[in-house]
Design an enzyme around this catalytic site. Sequence first.
Site, mmCIF file in Angstrom:
data_model
loop_
_atom_site.group_PDB
_atom_site.id
_atom_site.type_symbol
_atom_site.label_atom_id
_atom_site.label_comp_id
_atom_site.label_asym_id
_atom_site.label_seq_id
_atom_site.Cartn_x
_atom_site.Cartn_y
_atom_site.Cartn_z
ATOM 1 N N HIS A 83 0.825 -1.219 0.000
ATOM 2 C CA HIS A 83 0.000 0.000 0.000
ATOM 3 C C HIS A 83 0.858 1.267 0.000
ATOM 4 O O HIS A 83 0.453 2.290 -0.553
ATOM 5 C CB HIS A 83 -0.997 -0.047 1.167
ATOM 6 C CG HIS A 83 -2.009 -1.153 0.985
ATOM 7 N ND1 HIS A 83 -2.697 -1.733 2.015
ATOM 8 C CD2 HIS A 83 -2.430 -1.795 -0.155
ATOM 9 C CE1 HIS A 83 -3.507 -2.672 1.530
ATOM 10 N NE2 HIS A 83 -3.351 -2.731 0.223
ATOM 11 N N GLU A 122 -13.212 -8.576 -8.670
ATOM 12 C CA GLU A 122 -13.160 -9.519 -7.549
ATOM 13 C C GLU A 122 -14.075 -10.688 -7.889
ATOM 14 O O GLU A 122 -15.147 -10.494 -8.472
ATOM 15 C CB GLU A 122 -13.610 -8.828 -6.251
ATOM 16 C CG GLU A 122 -13.760 -9.721 -5.040
ATOM 17 C CD GLU A 122 -12.502 -10.524 -4.678
ATOM 18 O OE1 GLU A 122 -11.408 -9.954 -4.593
ATOM 19 O OE2 GLU A 122 -12.629 -11.762 -4.519
ATOM 20 N N ASP A 161 -13.076 -12.125 -13.765
ATOM 21 C CA ASP A 161 -11.696 -12.566 -13.576
ATOM 22 C C ASP A 161 -10.753 -11.406 -13.956
ATOM 23 O O ASP A 161 -10.705 -11.012 -15.126
ATOM 24 C CB ASP A 161 -11.466 -13.786 -14.486
ATOM 25 C CG ASP A 161 -10.070 -14.368 -14.333
ATOM 26 O OD1 ASP A 161 -9.150 -13.628 -13.925
ATOM 27 O OD2 ASP A 161 -9.906 -15.556 -14.634
ATOM 28 N N GLY A 162 -10.050 -10.892 -12.983
ATOM 29 C CA GLY A 162 -9.165 -9.747 -13.237
ATOM 30 C C GLY A 162 -8.037 -10.072 -14.202
ATOM 31 O O GLY A 162 -7.594 -9.218 -14.967
ATOM 32 N N ASP A 192 -2.618 -8.098 -7.761
ATOM 33 C CA ASP A 192 -2.369 -8.581 -6.401
ATOM 34 C C ASP A 192 -3.122 -9.889 -6.158
ATOM 35 O O ASP A 192 -4.041 -9.950 -5.342
ATOM 36 C CB ASP A 192 -2.849 -7.471 -5.424
ATOM 37 C CG ASP A 192 -2.622 -7.826 -3.986
ATOM 38 O OD1 ASP A 192 -1.752 -8.672 -3.700
ATOM 39 O OD2 ASP A 192 -3.338 -7.252 -3.131
HETATM 40 N N1 SAM Z 1 -5.697 -5.974 -3.457
HETATM 41 C C1 SAM Z 1 -6.290 -6.201 -2.139
HETATM 42 C C2 SAM Z 1 -5.707 -5.211 -1.152
HETATM 43 O O1 SAM Z 1 -4.497 -4.889 -1.240
HETATM 44 O O2 SAM Z 1 -6.442 -4.745 -0.275
HETATM 45 C C3 SAM Z 1 -6.113 -7.609 -1.664
HETATM 46 C C4 SAM Z 1 -6.470 -8.671 -2.668
HETATM 47 S S1 SAM Z 1 -6.269 -10.329 -2.155
HETATM 48 C C5 SAM Z 1 -4.559 -10.540 -2.016
HETATM 49 C C6 SAM Z 1 -6.646 -11.210 -3.619
HETATM 50 C C7 SAM Z 1 -8.133 -11.223 -3.971
HETATM 51 O O3 SAM Z 1 -8.286 -11.702 -5.301
HETATM 52 C C8 SAM Z 1 -8.998 -12.132 -3.120
HETATM 53 O O4 SAM Z 1 -10.053 -11.396 -2.554
HETATM 54 C C9 SAM Z 1 -9.539 -13.184 -4.090
HETATM 55 O O5 SAM Z 1 -10.887 -13.584 -3.817
HETATM 56 C C10 SAM Z 1 -9.483 -12.431 -5.395
HETATM 57 N N2 SAM Z 1 -9.367 -13.264 -6.620
HETATM 58 C C11 SAM Z 1 -8.807 -14.494 -6.762
HETATM 59 N N3 SAM Z 1 -8.753 -14.825 -8.067
HETATM 60 C C12 SAM Z 1 -9.280 -13.779 -8.760
HETATM 61 C C13 SAM Z 1 -9.445 -13.490 -10.139
HETATM 62 N N4 SAM Z 1 -9.063 -14.389 -11.080
HETATM 63 N N5 SAM Z 1 -9.988 -12.316 -10.510
HETATM 64 C C14 SAM Z 1 -10.358 -11.398 -9.567
HETATM 65 N N6 SAM Z 1 -10.201 -11.600 -8.232
HETATM 66 C C15 SAM Z 1 -9.673 -12.783 -7.847
#
Ligand code: SAM
Length: 288
Positions: free
Chosen positions: A19, A121, A149-150, A170
């Site tokens: 962050h 997400e 899917d990101g 991330d």
């Molecule tokens: N970026 C956030 C932060 O710094 O506050 C934390 C994110 S966390 C490490 C990863 C997130 O990605 C999880 O909530 C998970 O459910 C989500 N996730 C997993 N695979 C994904 C995908 N293919 N596309 C989007 N989100 C996904």
Amino acid sequence: MFSYRHAFHAGNHADVLKHLVLIHSVSYLQEKDGALLLVDTHAGAGLYSLREGFATVSQEALTGIDRIISNQDPQTNYSELQAYIDLVNSINPPNRIDFYPGSPFLMAKLLRTQDRLRLFELHPSDIDLLEQNIKQLHLDRQIEVRKEDGFTSLKALLPPPSRRGLILIDPSYENKQDYFLLETCLTEALDRFATGSYLIWYPILQRTESIQLPKRLKAIAENYGRPWTHAELRITHEPTERRLQASGMFVINPVWTLHPYLEKLLPTLQTALGEDAGASYRVLSSQT
Ligand code: SAM
């Protein structure tokens, strides 16, 4: 799939590093007026209670934000952390840290009227929480939350019309496919938008994919002829991997101030968050 909940980890040492790099990079890009596209490919829930629910079980904030807030003494130079501390304080009651802002909330707080934020997400519970948390900011014109899917949806947003953008990637790395999906996502994005700033977080673990990742990211950046900066922070060196001890940020097309900023920040973080003599850091860049 989907056993990962970021609430268990909110505010830990890895979140602090990620962050801080994020806030520094967005703030520098905002020194120019041009509209910015901000993207969080893996957004999480956006906002986390540190006083109830998952975060109280894991207590990981004790390795990160809690240590930073409680260690603030006049002897330590915390100027590199001030913008971050101010943002965290801005969503909390005076003199208490009850909530921790995830990357979507931090970016939302930094948005100027000309900027846009796109959040992806997939988790069935976290997407609902993310939508609720973002809704309370009343920034519907600027922020879109998508249950997609990101990794695969990012490319459709690129290049942004203003040709100015920052993308946080991330993943949870809960299965090793994430390491390969990340590389595909990144190359597809660079094909469309080679000048965007790409901020990639990764855990440092004793598994081959994790050990090789920085080298592979460096090869991708160099293949596209793009500059990079790479920072790692370790808070302890325990023989077992019962918990995350270290993490890194790899940035392609970093803002030019990132390397000097990290050279000041990382020693401060090592002092503030290091638990023993095993604490360490490193900062590397393509230009140094
Ligand atoms: N970026 C956030 C932060 O710094 O506050 C934390 C994110 S966390 C490490 C990863 C997130 O990605 C999880 O909530 C998970 O459910 C989500 N996730 C997993 N695979 C994904 C995908 N293919 N596309 C989007 N989100 C996904």
